[in-house]
Write a protein that holds these residues in place. Structure first.
Motif, PDB file in Angstrom:
ATOM      1  N   ALA A 207      -2.640  -5.433  -8.658  1.00 47.34           N
ATOM      2  CA  ALA A 207      -3.842  -6.244  -8.856  1.00 47.34           C
ATOM      3  C   ALA A 207      -3.936  -7.347  -7.815  1.00 47.34           C
ATOM      4  N   ARG A 208      -2.802  -8.007  -7.530  1.00 52.25           N
ATOM      5  CA  ARG A 208      -2.812  -9.066  -6.505  1.00 52.25           C
ATOM      6  C   ARG A 208      -3.192  -8.495  -5.156  1.00 52.25           C
ATOM      7  N   LEU A 209      -2.628  -7.342  -4.805  1.00 51.63           N
ATOM      8  CA  LEU A 209      -2.894  -6.736  -3.500  1.00 51.63           C
ATOM      9  C   LEU A 209      -4.361  -6.341  -3.353  1.00 51.63           C
ATOM     10  N   LEU A 210      -4.961  -5.843  -4.439  1.00 47.71           N
ATOM     11  CA  LEU A 210      -6.343  -5.365  -4.396  1.00 47.71           C
ATOM     12  C   LEU A 210      -7.354  -6.448  -4.764  1.00 47.71           C
ATOM     13  N   GLY A 211      -6.882  -7.663  -5.020  1.00 51.84           N
ATOM     14  CA  GLY A 211      -7.797  -8.742  -5.363  1.00 51.84           C
ATOM     15  C   GLY A 211      -8.461  -8.556  -6.704  1.00 51.84           C
ATOM     16  N   GLU A 212      -7.740  -7.944  -7.642  1.00 48.77           N
ATOM     17  CA  GLU A 212      -8.267  -7.675  -8.974  1.00 48.77           C
ATOM     18  C   GLU A 212      -7.494  -8.470 -10.016  1.00 48.77           C
ATOM     19  N   SER A 213      -8.036  -8.529 -11.218  1.00 47.91           N
ATOM     20  CA  SER A 213      -7.320  -9.176 -12.310  1.00 47.91           C
ATOM     21  C   SER A 213      -6.241  -8.236 -12.829  1.00 47.91           C
TER      22      SER A 213
END
Length: 254
Positions: A207-213
């Motif tokens: 999630a951090r890598l893809l800019g997601e929650s």
């Protein structure tokens, strides 16, 4: 009721083998049976004889016939089930490989892709990678992890494996070009692939890598690509931000 396969003399007429050719016998068998399936000579539902019977009909060894059948199974053209036997199935819907990489998809729609190479190493093949690439476990493979972006938005984390002796893959080239473009530039012709698409929730790191929650939905894709001799040349496991990417397939009624 499934259509019965042609009698042995008819099946032998479908396959002409050149034992002096450099093309492996199993691939000659697989290609010609694939053509018979594609041409409707062996329509969906056709019940195939056992590998032993088919090997006798075509005058090839049982291992050769087994390898040919495995190739057709990998391409989704036949299925084997215990108690039912081997049958021809409807061909899987597949996009041409030249159009199926994320890099090429983005380029074709005017979205200039950007790539960050997170790792590019040579490592021993795990059991799963070795099985996908038909290598012995522990054989050196190129392992590449990339983050693909478009319009400054992260879209996918891609993990790809290739036999280490296949070609040299430089990090600088991966940042400028798609992996399939580099494979084709090395003279390797991508002929077919098996692909599985799924979905799950992202881990915290994903999630951090893809800019997601955390826990956001991601699409998953696992694929093995084959060259025109039927050998696997690339195994990929990718995750896509579901909020920004989807798979599209064109379906034809047959």
């Amino acid at each position: 009721m499934p259509t019965q396969i042609p009698r042995p003399e008819s099946l032998a007429a479908l396959v002409t083998l050149d034992k002096a050719s450099a093309v492996p016998l199993y691939f000659q068998v697989a290609q010609q049976l694939e053509a018979a399936i594609a041409g409707g000579v062996l329509p969906p539902g056709t019940q195939l004889d056992s590998e032993i019977e088919l090997a006798d009909q075509l005058a090839v060894s049982r291992p050769t016939m087994r390898k040919a059948m495995e190739f057709l199974v990998d391409k989704g053209l036949i299925v084997r089930r215990r108690g039912v036997g081997t049958r021809v199935v409807q061909s899987q819907v597949r996009r041409p490989l030249e159009l199926s990489s994320l890099y090429d998809d983005l380029k074709s729609t005017g979205q200039e892709p950007a790539t960050t190479v997170l790792s590019n190493t040579v490592e021993p093949a795990s059991a799963a990678v070795a099985e996908a690439l038909r290598l012995a476990e522990g054989t050196p493979v190129i392992a590449i992890t990339r983050l693909r972006k478009a319009r400054d938005q992260p879209l996918a984390k891609m993990r790809n494996y290739l036999p280490a002796l296949l070609l040299e893959v430089r990090t600088e080239a991966l940042e400028r070009q798609g992996l399939y473009e580099l494979i084709r530039a090395a003279g390797i012709r991508l002929h077919a692939a098996t692909q599985t698409v799924g979905a799950r929730n992202a881990t915290a790191a994903e999630a951090r890598l893809l800019g997601e929650s955390r826990g956001a939905a991601v699409l998953t894709m696992e694929r093995v690509a084959y060259d025109d001799s039927g050998a696997p040349v690339e195994y990929g496991t990718h995750i896509y931000a579901a909020a920004r990417y989807s798979f599209q397939m064109n379906l034809l009624m047959g």
